[in-house]
Design a protein around this motif. Sequence first.
Motif, PDB file in Angstrom:
ATOM      1  N   LEU A   1       0.832  -1.202   0.000  1.00 45.67           N
ATOM      2  CA  LEU A   1       0.000   0.000   0.000  1.00 45.67           C
ATOM      3  C   LEU A   1       0.867   1.254   0.000  1.00 45.67           C
ATOM      4  O   LEU A   1       2.004   1.239   0.473  1.00 45.67           O
ATOM      5  CB  LEU A   1      -0.908   0.026   1.233  1.00 45.67           C
ATOM      6  CG  LEU A   1      -1.905  -1.115   1.356  1.00 45.67           C
ATOM      7  CD1 LEU A   1      -2.618  -1.045   2.698  1.00 45.67           C
ATOM      8  CD2 LEU A   1      -2.898  -1.086   0.210  1.00 45.67           C
ATOM      9  N   THR A   2       0.302   2.321  -0.505  1.00 48.85           N
ATOM     10  CA  THR A   2       0.949   3.623  -0.500  1.00 48.85           C
ATOM     11  C   THR A   2       0.219   4.515   0.490  1.00 48.85           C
ATOM     12  O   THR A   2      -1.010   4.546   0.508  1.00 48.85           O
ATOM     13  CB  THR A   2       0.872   4.272  -1.900  1.00 48.85           C
ATOM     14  OG1 THR A   2       1.429   3.369  -2.848  1.00 48.85           O
ATOM     15  CG2 THR A   2       1.621   5.582  -1.956  1.00 48.85           C
ATOM     16  N   PHE A   3       0.974   5.218   1.302  1.00 51.90           N
ATOM     17  CA  PHE A   3       0.408   6.159   2.264  1.00 51.90           C
ATOM     18  C   PHE A   3       0.926   7.546   1.917  1.00 51.90           C
ATOM     19  O   PHE A   3       2.128   7.786   2.004  1.00 51.90           O
ATOM     20  CB  PHE A   3       0.809   5.783   3.691  1.00 51.90           C
ATOM     21  CG  PHE A   3       0.310   4.437   4.113  1.00 51.90           C
ATOM     22  CD1 PHE A   3      -0.888   4.315   4.794  1.00 51.90           C
ATOM     23  CD2 PHE A   3       1.026   3.288   3.816  1.00 51.90           C
ATOM     24  CE1 PHE A   3      -1.362   3.072   5.179  1.00 51.90           C
ATOM     25  CE2 PHE A   3       0.563   2.036   4.193  1.00 51.90           C
ATOM     26  CZ  PHE A   3      -0.642   1.931   4.870  1.00 51.90           C
ATOM     27  N   LEU A   4       0.035   8.414   1.477  1.00 46.84           N
ATOM     28  CA  LEU A   4       0.383   9.793   1.164  1.00 46.84           C
ATOM     29  C   LEU A   4      -0.160  10.661   2.283  1.00 46.84           C
ATOM     30  O   LEU A   4      -1.370  10.734   2.478  1.00 46.84           O
ATOM     31  CB  LEU A   4      -0.236  10.218  -0.172  1.00 46.84           C
ATOM     32  CG  LEU A   4       0.166   9.414  -1.390  1.00 46.84           C
ATOM     33  CD1 LEU A   4      -0.678   9.810  -2.594  1.00 46.84           C
ATOM     34  CD2 LEU A   4       1.642   9.649  -1.686  1.00 46.84           C
ATOM     35  N   GLY A   5       0.734  11.309   3.012  1.00 45.81           N
ATOM     36  CA  GLY A   5       0.270  12.048   4.168  1.00 45.81           C
ATOM     37  C   GLY A   5       0.854  13.430   4.280  1.00 45.81           C
ATOM     38  O   GLY A   5       1.909  13.735   3.732  1.00 45.81           O
ATOM     39  N   THR A   6       0.122  14.249   5.001  1.00 42.99           N
ATOM     40  CA  THR A   6       0.585  15.575   5.341  1.00 42.99           C
ATOM     41  C   THR A   6       0.051  15.919   6.720  1.00 42.99           C
ATOM     42  O   THR A   6      -1.056  15.507   7.076  1.00 42.99           O
ATOM     43  CB  THR A   6       0.134  16.629   4.302  1.00 42.99           C
ATOM     44  OG1 THR A   6       0.696  17.889   4.637  1.00 42.99           O
ATOM     45  CG2 THR A   6      -1.366  16.730   4.211  1.00 42.99           C
ATOM     46  N   SER A   7       0.855  16.623   7.488  1.00 41.04           N
ATOM     47  CA  SER A   7       0.411  17.024   8.822  1.00 41.04           C
ATOM     48  C   SER A   7       1.156  18.267   9.249  1.00 41.04           C
ATOM     49  O   SER A   7       2.380  18.351   9.097  1.00 41.04           O
ATOM     50  CB  SER A   7       0.653  15.897   9.833  1.00 41.04           C
ATOM     51  OG  SER A   7       0.187  16.286  11.101  1.00 41.04           O
TER      52      SER A   7
END
Length: 66
Positions: free
Chosen positions: A12-18
């Motif tokens: 799986l690919t996890f594209l995140g921003t925080s």
Amino acid sequence: MDDHVELHAGGLTFLGTSRAGLSTSVLVPELRILLDAGTCDSRLLGCDAVLLSHEHPDHFIALSQL
């Protein structure tokens, strides 16, 4: 998602921003799932589900834009 981090695990690919207190979002494109909706861009518009981790505004503020 500006300034996003991309991780790959378990196929799986996890594209995140925080940004603490401002916005948090993690997209899993293979599952069409968004975890938290603190920001919105065109990649998020095709999600089938949004999961919210908790009720702070920086995790749901963009729900109305999806």
